[in-house]
Design a protein around this motif. Structure first.
Motif, PDB file in Angstrom:
ATOM      1  N   UNK A 279      10.725  -6.101  -3.345  1.00  0.00           N
ATOM      2  CA  UNK A 279      11.338  -6.134  -4.916  1.00  0.00           C
ATOM      3  C   UNK A 279      10.717  -5.110  -5.634  1.00  0.00           C
ATOM      4  N   UNK A 280      10.007  -4.076  -5.169  1.00  0.00           N
ATOM      5  CA  UNK A 280       9.552  -2.886  -5.465  1.00  0.00           C
ATOM      6  C   UNK A 280       9.471  -1.927  -4.428  1.00  0.00           C
ATOM      7  N   UNK A 281       9.135  -0.588  -4.943  1.00  0.00           N
ATOM      8  CA  UNK A 281       8.877   0.600  -3.991  1.00  0.00           C
ATOM      9  C   UNK A 281       7.682   0.261  -2.879  1.00  0.00           C
ATOM     10  N   UNK A 282       6.772  -0.670  -3.484  1.00  0.00           N
ATOM     11  CA  UNK A 282       5.649  -0.823  -2.645  1.00  0.00           C
ATOM     12  C   UNK A 282       5.086  -2.182  -2.587  1.00  0.00           C
ATOM     13  N   UNK A 283       6.061  -3.056  -3.069  1.00  0.00           N
ATOM     14  CA  UNK A 283       5.782  -4.549  -3.017  1.00  0.00           C
ATOM     15  C   UNK A 283       6.897  -5.590  -2.270  1.00  0.00           C
ATOM     16  N   UNK A 284       6.491  -6.545  -1.990  1.00  0.00           N
ATOM     17  CA  UNK A 284       7.506  -7.477  -1.064  1.00  0.00           C
ATOM     18  C   UNK A 284       6.999  -8.860  -1.539  1.00  0.00           C
TER      19      UNK A 284
ATOM     20  N   UNK B 192       0.835  -1.422   0.210  1.00  0.00           N
ATOM     21  CA  UNK B 192       0.135  -0.039   0.093  1.00  0.00           C
ATOM     22  C   UNK B 192       0.834   1.217   0.032  1.00  0.00           C
ATOM     23  N   UNK B 193       0.574   2.406   0.958  1.00  0.00           N
ATOM     24  CA  UNK B 193       1.329   3.493   0.986  1.00  0.00           C
ATOM     25  C   UNK B 193       2.513   3.196   1.582  1.00  0.00           C
ATOM     26  N   UNK B 194       2.558   2.236   2.604  1.00  0.00           N
ATOM     27  CA  UNK B 194       3.971   2.043   3.216  1.00  0.00           C
ATOM     28  C   UNK B 194       5.134   1.765   2.306  1.00  0.00           C
ATOM     29  N   UNK B 195       6.189   2.268   2.540  1.00  0.00           N
ATOM     30  CA  UNK B 195       7.712   1.596   1.772  1.00  0.00           C
ATOM     31  C   UNK B 195       7.893   0.225   2.040  1.00  0.00           C
ATOM     32  N   UNK B 196       8.190  -0.572   0.997  1.00  0.00           N
ATOM     33  CA  UNK B 196       8.577  -2.136   1.014  1.00  0.00           C
ATOM     34  C   UNK B 196       9.535  -2.141   1.997  1.00  0.00           C
ATOM     35  N   UNK B 197      10.582  -1.180   2.114  1.00  0.00           N
ATOM     36  CA  UNK B 197      11.829  -1.407   3.204  1.00  0.00           C
ATOM     37  C   UNK B 197      11.119  -1.265   4.669  1.00  0.00           C
ATOM     38  N   UNK B 198      10.217  -0.581   5.127  1.00  0.00           N
ATOM     39  CA  UNK B 198       9.649  -0.487   6.126  1.00  0.00           C
ATOM     40  C   UNK B 198       8.922  -1.574   6.527  1.00  0.00           C
ATOM     41  N   UNK B 199       8.159  -2.251   5.859  1.00  0.00           N
ATOM     42  CA  UNK B 199       7.540  -3.573   5.915  1.00  0.00           C
ATOM     43  C   UNK B 199       8.534  -4.917   6.062  1.00  0.00           C
ATOM     44  N   UNK B 200       9.549  -4.859   5.108  1.00  0.00           N
ATOM     45  CA  UNK B 200      10.698  -5.838   5.316  1.00  0.00           C
ATOM     46  C   UNK B 200      11.377  -5.951   6.540  1.00  0.00           C
TER      47      UNK B 200
ATOM     48  N   UNK C 121       3.913 -17.440   9.084  1.00  0.00           N
ATOM     49  CA  UNK C 121       4.331 -16.128   8.315  1.00  0.00           C
ATOM     50  C   UNK C 121       3.292 -15.526   7.773  1.00  0.00           C
ATOM     51  N   UNK C 122       2.152 -16.026   7.310  1.00  0.00           N
ATOM     52  CA  UNK C 122       1.096 -15.248   6.619  1.00  0.00           C
ATOM     53  C   UNK C 122       0.389 -14.436   7.723  1.00  0.00           C
ATOM     54  N   UNK C 123       0.194 -15.298   8.981  1.00  0.00           N
ATOM     55  CA  UNK C 123      -0.543 -14.222   9.893  1.00  0.00           C
ATOM     56  C   UNK C 123       0.286 -13.074  10.354  1.00  0.00           C
ATOM     57  N   UNK C 124       1.417 -13.336  10.683  1.00  0.00           N
ATOM     58  CA  UNK C 124       2.328 -12.126  10.904  1.00  0.00           C
ATOM     59  C   UNK C 124       2.177 -11.076   9.634  1.00  0.00           C
ATOM     60  N   UNK C 125       2.492 -11.403   8.597  1.00  0.00           N
ATOM     61  CA  UNK C 125       2.387 -10.517   7.394  1.00  0.00           C
ATOM     62  C   UNK C 125       1.028  -9.796   7.449  1.00  0.00           C
ATOM     63  N   UNK C 126      -0.109 -10.671   7.432  1.00  0.00           N
ATOM     64  CA  UNK C 126      -1.308 -10.330   7.328  1.00  0.00           C
ATOM     65  C   UNK C 126      -1.495  -8.817   8.466  1.00  0.00           C
ATOM     66  N   UNK C 127      -0.880  -9.269   9.605  1.00  0.00           N
ATOM     67  CA  UNK C 127      -1.231  -8.105  10.822  1.00  0.00           C
ATOM     68  C   UNK C 127      -0.336  -7.017  10.487  1.00  0.00           C
ATOM     69  N   UNK C 128       0.702  -7.039   9.811  1.00  0.00           N
ATOM     70  CA  UNK C 128       1.625  -6.130   9.483  1.00  0.00           C
ATOM     71  C   UNK C 128       0.914  -5.157   8.357  1.00  0.00           C
ATOM     72  N   UNK C 129       0.351  -5.673   7.558  1.00  0.00           N
ATOM     73  CA  UNK C 129      -0.146  -5.191   6.241  1.00  0.00           C
ATOM     74  C   UNK C 129      -1.746  -4.747   6.361  1.00  0.00           C
ATOM     75  N   UNK C 130      -2.393  -5.327   7.540  1.00  0.00           N
ATOM     76  CA  UNK C 130      -3.782  -4.794   7.820  1.00  0.00           C
ATOM     77  C   UNK C 130      -4.114  -3.379   7.859  1.00  0.00           C
TER      78      UNK C 130
END
Length: 339
Positions: free
Chosen positions: A309-314, A288-296, A330-339
């Motif tokens: 793998x992109x400015x807004x994709x992981x 979304x609006x968050x930078x991919x590096x922040x999410x990583x 892992x999916x549950x953790x990533x889902x919480x981060x991206x919710x």
């Protein structure tokens, strides 16, 4: 840490290590390593070609394959997200003087015969000559997408009619084969050169094989030496690849199931982050609006390693060193981060 950065990070199993330790070896620059010779012959036969060449990496295999198909000063056509133009450090232009022109697939990585036919340069002294078309199957940055076999046949017909060569970056062709049931040979014989990787989904520590006709492989063997890729008693490495070929192909279905479970777990909490269900073992997520590096970085702190793998994709890639439970967690953790 659940490491989903890539399927290249796997460790060789005890059985693979034993096979490597017991490998019969010789000097491969003198073409005297029997284990390498076996791997090259088996891979070539599997893909319907005359000969094969063992190389240290998929990048070198692609570098040699494209070089065989495209003379210096001419061009290769490929998807704008293709590994050869996005992740091989400009080596085709830098080392071999090959230019590239790309089509856009809207991020899917899917190739189209009609698009390729329109891009092939007509004979004209003022245009760069199109000498080759490169297809990636499965497509890494497209999210592990599989090229439909019928469309590959149509692309082959277009290229043959135009006198244009074809190279297949089949680093993860094994994954496409397991999902579709299309024989590796049926994929392989559509192309002049094919690269397959043993150190990704199949779990070997090192190595790819390039296949083609014997004359091409003889040329590529010399060019491999020019690029510094001549190896000596590398049958130890080839033995790991042979073990992978015998034991780790069918189990790729487990990786595909793990990717599906991961994507579904993300979708439960952050449906906007997930596109279509993954076809193979790669899940690309929108931040979304968050930078991919922040999410990583946030995922790393929560115990999941992924790649931007992109400015807004992981990207998360499942493999033989993670379990089904790991993928769901892992999916549950990533889902919480991206919710």
């Amino acid at each position: 840490m659940i490491d989903l950065r890539s399927d290249t990070i796997t460790k060789p199993s005890d059985g693979m290590r034993a096979a490597m330790a017991a490998a019969e070896v010789g000097d491969d620059v003198y073409q005297e390593d029997p284990t390498i010779a076996e791997l090259e012959a088996r891979t070539a036969d599997l893909l319907g070609h005359e000969a094969g060449l063992f190389v240290p990496s998929g990048t070198m295999s692609n570098l040699l394959g494209v070089w065989l198909n495209v003379p210096r000063g001419q061009e290769i056509l490929c998807d704008e997200l293709a590994h050869i133009v996005r992740a091989e450090h400009g080596s085709h232009a830098n080392l071999h003087g090959i230019t590239s022109r790309t089509w856009s697939s809207g991020g899917t990585g899917l190739a189209s015969a009609a698009v390729i036919e329109a891009l092939i340069a007509p004979p004209a002294g003022f245009l760069v000559q199109t000498a080759g078309v490169e297809i990636e199957n499965t497509h890494n940055f497209g999210g592990g997408t599989i090229q439909p076999y019928d469309e590959l046949v149509r692309i082959n017909q277009v290229c043959r009619g135009a006198g244009v060569n074809m190279h297949l970056d089949g680093a993860r062709l094994w994954n496409a084969h397991v999902v579709t049931g299309v024989a590796m040979r049926d994929y392989g014989t559509l192309f002049d050169t094919v690269s397959v990787c043993y150190s990704k989904g199949l779990g070997a520590p090192v190595g790819s094989v390039l296949v083609s006709n014997r004359a091409n492989i003889d040329r590529a063997r010399l060019q491999r030496k020019s690029l510094g890729g001549g190896m000596r008693q590398a049958g130890i490495l080839a033995a790991g690849c042979l073990y992978a070929l015998d034991h780790n192909v069918d189990r790729l279905a487990d990786d595909h199931a793990g990717a599906a479970a991961l994507a579904e777990a993300v979708r439960d909490r952050a449906p906007q982050a997930v596109g279509d269900a993954p076809q193979t073992n790669i899940v690309v997520l929108s931040t979304g609006a968050r930078a991919s590096g922040e999410v990583v970085a946030a995922a790393q702190q929560s115990g999941v390693a992924i790649s931007g793998v992109g400015p807004h994709t992981v990207r998360a890639v499942t493999h033989l060193d993670v379990t089904a439970d790991d993928c769901r967690q892992a999916g549950e953790i990533l889902g919480k981060l991206l919710a």
